[in-house]
Structure formats: C-alpha cells, structure tokens
Design an enzyme around this catalytic site. Structure first.
Site, PDB file in Angstrom:
ATOM      1  N   HIS A 173     -14.034 -68.459  24.248  1.00  0.00           N
ATOM      2  CA  HIS A 173     -14.307 -68.786  25.638  1.00  0.00           C
ATOM      3  C   HIS A 173     -15.800 -69.030  25.789  1.00  0.00           C
ATOM      4  O   HIS A 173     -16.621 -68.319  25.203  1.00  0.00           O
ATOM      5  CB  HIS A 173     -13.856 -67.659  26.571  1.00  0.00           C
ATOM      6  N   HIS A 174     -16.159 -70.041  26.575  1.00  0.00           N
ATOM      7  CA  HIS A 174     -17.567 -70.398  26.744  1.00  0.00           C
ATOM      8  C   HIS A 174     -18.366 -69.255  27.382  1.00  0.00           C
ATOM      9  O   HIS A 174     -19.594 -69.171  27.207  1.00  0.00           O
ATOM     10  CB  HIS A 174     -17.681 -71.655  27.610  1.00  0.00           C
ATOM     11  N   ALA A 175     -17.704 -68.358  28.092  1.00  0.00           N
ATOM     12  CA  ALA A 175     -18.407 -67.213  28.668  1.00  0.00           C
ATOM     13  C   ALA A 175     -18.950 -66.293  27.585  1.00  0.00           C
ATOM     14  O   ALA A 175     -19.833 -65.472  27.839  1.00  0.00           O
ATOM     15  CB  ALA A 175     -17.486 -66.431  29.606  1.00  0.00           C
ATOM     16  N   ASN A 200     -25.138 -67.052  26.837  1.00  0.00           N
ATOM     17  CA  ASN A 200     -25.393 -68.416  27.288  1.00  0.00           C
ATOM     18  C   ASN A 200     -26.778 -68.505  27.911  1.00  0.00           C
ATOM     19  O   ASN A 200     -27.131 -67.683  28.765  1.00  0.00           O
ATOM     20  CB  ASN A 200     -24.350 -68.843  28.319  1.00  0.00           C
ATOM     21  N   SER A 233     -12.902 -73.328  30.123  1.00  0.00           N
ATOM     22  CA  SER A 233     -14.131 -73.421  29.328  1.00  0.00           C
ATOM     23  C   SER A 233     -13.906 -72.888  27.918  1.00  0.00           C
ATOM     24  O   SER A 233     -14.436 -71.855  27.536  1.00  0.00           O
ATOM     25  CB  SER A 233     -15.265 -72.642  30.019  1.00  0.00           C
TER      26      SER A 233
END
Length: 467
Positions: free
Chosen positions: A147-149, A323, A35
């Site tokens: 990182h998408h986190a 997010n 991700s």
C-alpha cells in the site's frame, strides 16, 4: 546497503501515518483511488521455496512494519496508526503461482496486473509477495505489492536494497532479531491516547506560535511579504494546470494494464546532456513524444495535456521508509515536435515547480484533510489526480547485482497506482538499464499495442540525440 549490513527496525519507524499517508489510506472510499504500488522483478532462476519463505520471515522480523496492521482511531478522529498484528500469518502474505507451460513475460505481466488490482484486506498488514514460476529458461518473477501509505518509490528502493542480498549464497552473518510482540490496541484506546498526546503538546505548540508572533511583530514588513509570497505560490501549486485533458484519454475505469520496456541508461542520460538537462527531462520528453504520436495517428492531435510529476522532499537525515514527496502538476508540451525543445521546456517547468515556496503545501494541509469524512476525502483527493493524463515518476534504483533467495535480479520494474488518472509510468534504473513500468487504464488507452509502439518510438527519438 545489503542484507548483512541491515539495521533492525531502521526502516519504517513511524508509528503514526503522516497527513499524506492518512489521505491516501482514507481516500479509498472511492475504489478508483486505490493506492497500491508494485515491484516486479525478473529473476534468472527459480528460488528454492523454503529459502524464499525463510527470507521473508527474516525480513518481517528485521522490518516490523510488515508485521503491523493499520488501526483507525474511534470516530475517524485522529491519525491511523501501525500496530503489531496478533494474527500475523506469513502464509497469507507470501504466495507462489505457477504459469502454464509455454508462458512468456507478457503472461507474468497479466498475472501481476490482476493481483495488483485486488484490494488489500485492511484487517491485515497491507502487503503481499508472490513468486511467479514457469517463465522460459527456468526463470521466475517476484511481485511485491504494497500500500502506498507504507512508502513512496525512494523508500521502496531503500527497503529492497536492504533486504536483497549482494550475493547468491546464503548470508549467515546477517542480523537476526526476534519477532515483535503483538500489541493490543483498540480504536477507542488509540483515540484516547492521541487525544492525551495532543493535549500534552499544546503548551509547546502555543510557545512556538507565540515565538512566531513575536518575530512577526518585530519584522512586520518581512513577515507580510513572506505571507503574500507563500499565498501566491499556494494558489499556483493547487491550481489546475493550464491545459485541458485529452479527449482521447477521457475514459476511466477500475481496470489496470501493465506493460514494460527496457531503455539503455547511458544513451538516455547522454541525450539529456545535449541540452544540459537531467535524466528525468529526457524520460518525460520521450513519453510526451509517444503520446504525440498516439494522438496524431488516431486523428486527435493535442498541443498540451495535464501531467503530474512527484518531487521528493526527503532530507538526508530523514528516517528510512514512509512517504516524503510533493506533486508538481504541469501543462506538458505534447505538441512540441523537437525532442530537445521538449526537454528544455520540461526541465524549466520542473525547476520552477521545485522552487515554489508552497511545493510541499499538500503535506501541510493533508493532516486537516485526512480528518474529513471519507466521501469528502475521496472527492478532494480525486480532484487533484483524476484530470491527469499522465503521472510520471523517475526512481533511482539499485545499480549493483542483487539476489532474492539465490536468484539474481535481471530486471526491476515499478508500477504505481492509477488514482483516477489515465496512465502512470515509472522509470527505475537497474544496472545499465532504465526499466520502464507502464500502468494504463484501458478505458483511456483503448489501443494498447499502438500505444506501446508509439512510446518506443518516442524513446527512439530522444535516444537518437545521444549519437
């Protein structure tokens, strides 16, 4: 918000990942589910390197998240947490690369996609910044890889809006803060702390459940109707779209390929208004028009295909960063030739998805899913994304001029990951343009030049409605 208005520590305050972030972090047991999100900006000149480095040092002090690494609790039981890294090294995270003489924008894209495919060192803070020098006319590019986190698309725009300057000259009045002190946290310490916190929270949790039970007993019929309605909605949200994946796009690999295109904002928005729709309706309808042409030209026409569109569940008073989105999975009307009818159908589908009571269900069940063994997480997470032929995201960007260490940002593209899907296409509005970042799996899109041309024709078809 510009850099001189930035509030220290305002972005990325949460020290523990939410369930969705933990799911994305742990799903990478399958490398196809990495991700990584990237922002690639075209700059009108090449920034001074020392000033560029100083800007990133300032940014990591203003936003401590970028001096933090992820620590997993012992046994994988609990929530991954952000901890200030005692070994943080700006030299590792900020790089510069010079393109060979005669290079053009496509060479910068090729480099960016190579860098984006490299997995993060999970023992460090998961971000990298690269200044790409050597573009024509003294221009350069700035690649920020996260990182998408860490955040979603809207959170990333909040971040860049805060860190980028509103003027070319230095801003001596911007807030100055000290670097955060490193923290000594082991997986065992984290496990023990979270276990203690969970135990302390049990009485309050029990009281809330008791209050809910009292309300249910007081109004049993209403509670039953709400439960039945939510359950039915949950089935619809989690069910696969009523569409088979395209046989032409069935291939999957570990590789990414980047493309970009620039679409004028005003005509695209005007085209959407011809059916009372949104910019997103026009964007997705144009993409589907491109996919229809691509399939027709290769002799494999399709009527529909499964796609996913993120729906923001971010509230006005939510902290910045992180997010906060849910996914709408649709059977997209690829075979509908009339672009206005495609926009109408897409608008209706998205509106229905937004109204689902269980639209944020993944966020509710993600905490439980994230505690499962990594192979199980990968299998479950992949089941939600691998069938998608397209994931399309529309992110409102920054409309005013912004600068990176004295260089003006001319274009700003976002590239989402390919979590097992065939294509990820992102629209970021920048100035008077819609900057389209296209990430495709070359095993699915085997004729890249044809696909890019078909997408441009799909946009031309929709833009023609504006006139």
């Amino acid at each position: 918000m510009a850099e001189h208005d930035a509030q220290p520590g305002a972005w990325g305050q949460a020290r523990e990942m939410n369930g969705l972030e933990a799911l994305m972090w742990r799903a990478e047991g399958d490398p196809r589910l990495r991700s990584t999100i990237s922002s690639l900006e075209l700059l009108d000149c090449t920034p001074d390197w020392d000033r560029f480095l100083a800007a990133h040092d300032w940014a990591t002090r203003l936003v401590p998240r970028f001096r933090q690494r992820v620590v997993e609790p012992a046994l994988g039981v609990g929530v991954p947490s952000w901890v200030v890294d005692r070994n943080f090294d700006l030299h590792y995270h900020v790089r510069r690369v010079g393109l060979p003489p005669g290079s053009v924008w496509t060479d910068a894209l090729a480099l960016a996609e190579q860098l984006a495919m490299v997995p993060f060192d999970r023992s460090r803070s998961p971000w990298e910044a690269t200044l790409i020098e050597g573009l024509p006319d003294g221009k350069s590019a700035f690649l920020l890889k996260l990182h998408h986190a860490t955040t979603d698309g809207l959170g990333a725009v909040q971040l860049l809006g805060m860190l980028h300057s509103s003027r070319r000259e230095p801003s001596p009045e911007k807030p100055q803060v000290s670097a955060p002190e490193f923290e000594y946290t082991t997986p065992t310490n984290l496990f023990t702390r979270q276990l203690t916190q969970d135990a302390a929270a049990l009485p309050a949790l029990g009281a809330r459940h008791a209050a809910g039970l009292v309300r249910s007993v007081a109004s049993p019929e209403r509670s039953l109707r709400a439960a039945v309605r939510f359950t039915a909605s949950l089935r619809r949200v989690l069910a696969d779209p009523d569409s088979d994946g395209s046989p032409l796009l069935a291939g999957r690999s570990l590789s990414w390929r980047f493309m970009t295109m620039d679409i004028p904002f005003a005509p695209l928005r005007a085209a959407s208004k011809t059916v009372g729709g949104s910019l997103n309706d026009a964007f997705v309808a144009a993409l589907l028009g491109g996919f229809r042409r691509y399939h027709d030209e290769l002799g494999v026409p399709v009527d529909s295909m499964p796609i996913a569109i993120p729906i923001s569940v971010r509230k006005a008073d939510d902290p910045e960063g992180g997010n906060a989105f849910a996914g709408a999975r649709l059977a997209a009307p690829v075979g509908v030739v009339d672009p206005q009818e495609r926009m109408r159908i897409i608008g209706l589908q998205v509106a229905q998805a937004r109204e689902e009571p269980a639209v944020a269900a993944l966020g509710l069940i993600a905490p439980a899913l994230s505690r499962l063994p990594a192979p199980v997480i990968s299998q479950l997470a992949g089941g939600l994304t691998k069938a998608n032929d397209l994931q399309a995201s529309n992110v409102p960007g920054i409309r005013e001029d912004r600068y990176v260490a004295g260089a003006r940002i001319e274009r700003a593209y976002g590239f989402g990951p390919l979590p097992g899907c065939a294509t990820m296409i992102t629209l970021v509005s920048h100035g008077d343009l819609c900057c389209i970042g296209i990430n495709v799996d070359p095993a699915a899109i085997t004729d890249l030049e044809r696909f890019e041309r078909c997408l441009r024709e799909g946009f031309d078809e929709v833009l023609a409605l504006a006139s």
